[in-house]
Design a protein around this motif. Structure first.
Motif, PDB file in Angstrom:
ATOM      1  N   LEU A 192      36.211 -11.158 -80.998  1.00 12.26           N
ATOM      2  CA  LEU A 192      35.317 -10.546 -80.022  1.00 12.26           C
ATOM      3  C   LEU A 192      35.018  -9.083 -80.320  1.00 12.26           C
ATOM      4  O   LEU A 192      34.184  -8.476 -79.647  1.00 12.26           O
ATOM      5  CB  LEU A 192      35.921 -10.661 -78.621  1.00 12.26           C
ATOM      6  CG  LEU A 192      36.138 -12.081 -78.086  1.00 12.26           C
ATOM      7  CD1 LEU A 192      36.743 -12.041 -76.692  1.00 12.26           C
ATOM      8  CD2 LEU A 192      34.815 -12.852 -78.063  1.00 12.26           C
ATOM      9  N   ARG A 193      35.708  -8.535 -81.322  1.00 12.21           N
ATOM     10  CA  ARG A 193      35.527  -7.107 -81.587  1.00 12.21           C
ATOM     11  C   ARG A 193      34.100  -6.721 -81.981  1.00 12.21           C
ATOM     12  O   ARG A 193      33.640  -5.649 -81.592  1.00 12.21           O
ATOM     13  CB  ARG A 193      36.520  -6.657 -82.650  1.00 12.21           C
ATOM     14  CG  ARG A 193      37.934  -6.601 -82.126  1.00 12.21           C
ATOM     15  CD  ARG A 193      38.940  -6.139 -83.147  1.00 12.21           C
ATOM     16  NE  ARG A 193      40.282  -6.208 -82.600  1.00 12.21           N
ATOM     17  CZ  ARG A 193      41.377  -5.928 -83.285  1.00 12.21           C
ATOM     18  NH1 ARG A 193      41.273  -5.545 -84.562  1.00 12.21           N
ATOM     19  NH2 ARG A 193      42.559  -6.012 -82.723  1.00 12.21           N
ATOM     20  N   PRO A 194      33.362  -7.540 -82.749  1.00  5.98           N
ATOM     21  CA  PRO A 194      31.973  -7.144 -83.060  1.00  5.98           C
ATOM     22  C   PRO A 194      31.118  -6.936 -81.809  1.00  5.98           C
ATOM     23  O   PRO A 194      30.309  -6.001 -81.761  1.00  5.98           O
ATOM     24  CB  PRO A 194      31.458  -8.320 -83.898  1.00  5.98           C
ATOM     25  CG  PRO A 194      32.679  -8.872 -84.548  1.00  5.98           C
ATOM     26  CD  PRO A 194      33.761  -8.742 -83.514  1.00  5.98           C
ATOM     27  N   PHE A 195      31.306  -7.794 -80.795  1.00  4.47           N
ATOM     28  CA  PHE A 195      30.553  -7.624 -79.551  1.00  4.47           C
ATOM     29  C   PHE A 195      30.994  -6.366 -78.810  1.00  4.47           C
ATOM     30  O   PHE A 195      30.186  -5.683 -78.175  1.00  4.47           O
ATOM     31  CB  PHE A 195      30.732  -8.850 -78.653  1.00  4.47           C
ATOM     32  CG  PHE A 195      30.285 -10.132 -79.298  1.00  4.47           C
ATOM     33  CD1 PHE A 195      28.930 -10.462 -79.347  1.00  4.47           C
ATOM     34  CD2 PHE A 195      31.201 -11.003 -79.866  1.00  4.47           C
ATOM     35  CE1 PHE A 195      28.511 -11.630 -79.926  1.00  4.47           C
ATOM     36  CE2 PHE A 195      30.784 -12.184 -80.455  1.00  4.47           C
ATOM     37  CZ  PHE A 195      29.438 -12.495 -80.495  1.00  4.47           C
ATOM     38  N   HIS A 196      32.285  -6.077 -78.916  1.00  4.18           N
ATOM     39  CA  HIS A 196      32.815  -4.879 -78.285  1.00  4.18           C
ATOM     40  C   HIS A 196      32.247  -3.628 -78.953  1.00  4.18           C
ATOM     41  O   HIS A 196      31.876  -2.655 -78.275  1.00  4.18           O
ATOM     42  CB  HIS A 196      34.336  -4.896 -78.377  1.00  4.18           C
ATOM     43  CG  HIS A 196      34.998  -3.937 -77.436  1.00  4.18           C
ATOM     44  ND1 HIS A 196      34.768  -3.935 -76.081  1.00  4.18           N
ATOM     45  CD2 HIS A 196      35.875  -2.922 -77.664  1.00  4.18           C
ATOM     46  CE1 HIS A 196      35.493  -3.000 -75.508  1.00  4.18           C
ATOM     47  NE2 HIS A 196      36.163  -2.352 -76.447  1.00  4.18           N
TER      48      HIS A 196
END
Length: 204
Positions: free
Chosen positions: A71-75
Motif C-alpha cells: 500500500l505504500r505507493p498509494f500512501h
C-alpha cells in the motif's frame, strides 16, 4: 445609497490557477508599474505549510512501521498530493494580493473574488482587528453594514465608506456595506499607503 459594485469572480479558474502557479515558480513580478501590492495571507500560508509538514513527517514514519509495503505507493501518492495542494495554495494567495492603483483599491476578497472600490468613495482608512467566521465577502454578524472581505477569518484594516455601497455578489445576493474589512500582512505599511492614497484622491 452610494455606488453599486459587482464582486468580480473571475472565470476559467483552472487556467488562471495553472498560470499563477507557473508565474509563482518562475518568480515573475506581481506588481504593475505604479501599483502598490498589499499581501494578505502570509500567516495562513505559514499555518498550511506547518500542518502539511507535520503531516508528511508523521505519514513518513507510519510507512516504516504501519503501512504494508503493497500500500505504500498509494500512501506516497497521498503525501505528494498534500504537498502539491499546499504549494498551489501558496501560489494562489501570493499571486493575488490586494492592489492599490491611482484610482481604486482592488480588494482580493477570496482566491479569485475581487472588489474594485474607487478611492473617491472612501472616507477614511484605519487599523482595526476583527474576526468573523467564513471566507470571501460576508456580513459581520451583529454589525450592520460591516462586511468582511478576506480569504481567512481575520482582518486588520477597516475601510470606512463615504456612503453605503451596494455589493452584488457572484451568487446573485446583495450586501449593503458601510465599512469594509480586509487582511494585510503588514498592517502598518498597508494603512499608511492606503491613507495616503485616499488623501491624495480627496484633494485631487
Amino acid at each position: 445609497m452610494g455606488a453599486a459594485i459587482e464582486v468580480d469572480r473571475q472565470g476559467d479558474w483552472v487556467g488562471r490557477t495553472v498560470k499563477d502557479l507557473i508565474a509563482w515558480l518562475a518568480w515573475r513580478p506581481v506588481a504593475r508599474p505604479g501599483d502598490v501590492m498589499i499581501g494578505h495571507s502570509s500567516a495562513l500560508r505559514t499555518t498550511v505549510f506547518l500542518l502539511v509538514g507535520a503531516e508528511v513527517l508523521v505519514e513518513g514514519m507510519m510507512d516504516m512501521s504501519v503501512i504494508p509495503p503493497a500500500l505504500r505507493p498509494f500512501h506516497y501518492l497521498w503525501m505528494a498530493l498534500m504537498i502539491d495542494l499546499s504549494t498551489l495554495f501558496a501560489a494562489l494567495t501570493k499571486r493575488n494580493p490586494h492592489r492599490l492603483t491611482s484610482g481604486a483599491l482592488h480588494i482580493r476578497a477570496g482566491l479569485y473574488d475581487e472588489i474594485a472600490v474607487p478611492l473617491n468613495t472612501i472616507r477614511a482608512v484605519r487599523r482595526e482587528m476583527l474576526s468573523a467566521k467564513g471566507r470571501g465577502v460576508r456580513q459581520v454578524p451583529d454589525r450592520d453594514g460591516d462586511v468582511m472581505c478576506t480569504v481567512a477569518g481575520s482582518a486588520e484594516i477597516a475601510v470606512d465608506l463615504i456612503e453605503p455601497m451596494d455589493l452584488r455578489l457572484a451568487n446573485g445576493s446583495r450586501l449593503t456595506a458601510r465599512r469594509l474589512y480586509l487582511a494585510a500582512d503588514a498592517p502598518g505599511i498597508a494603512h499608511r499607503e492606503l491613507a495616503h492614497a485616499v488623501r491624495r484622491a480627496s484633494s485631487g
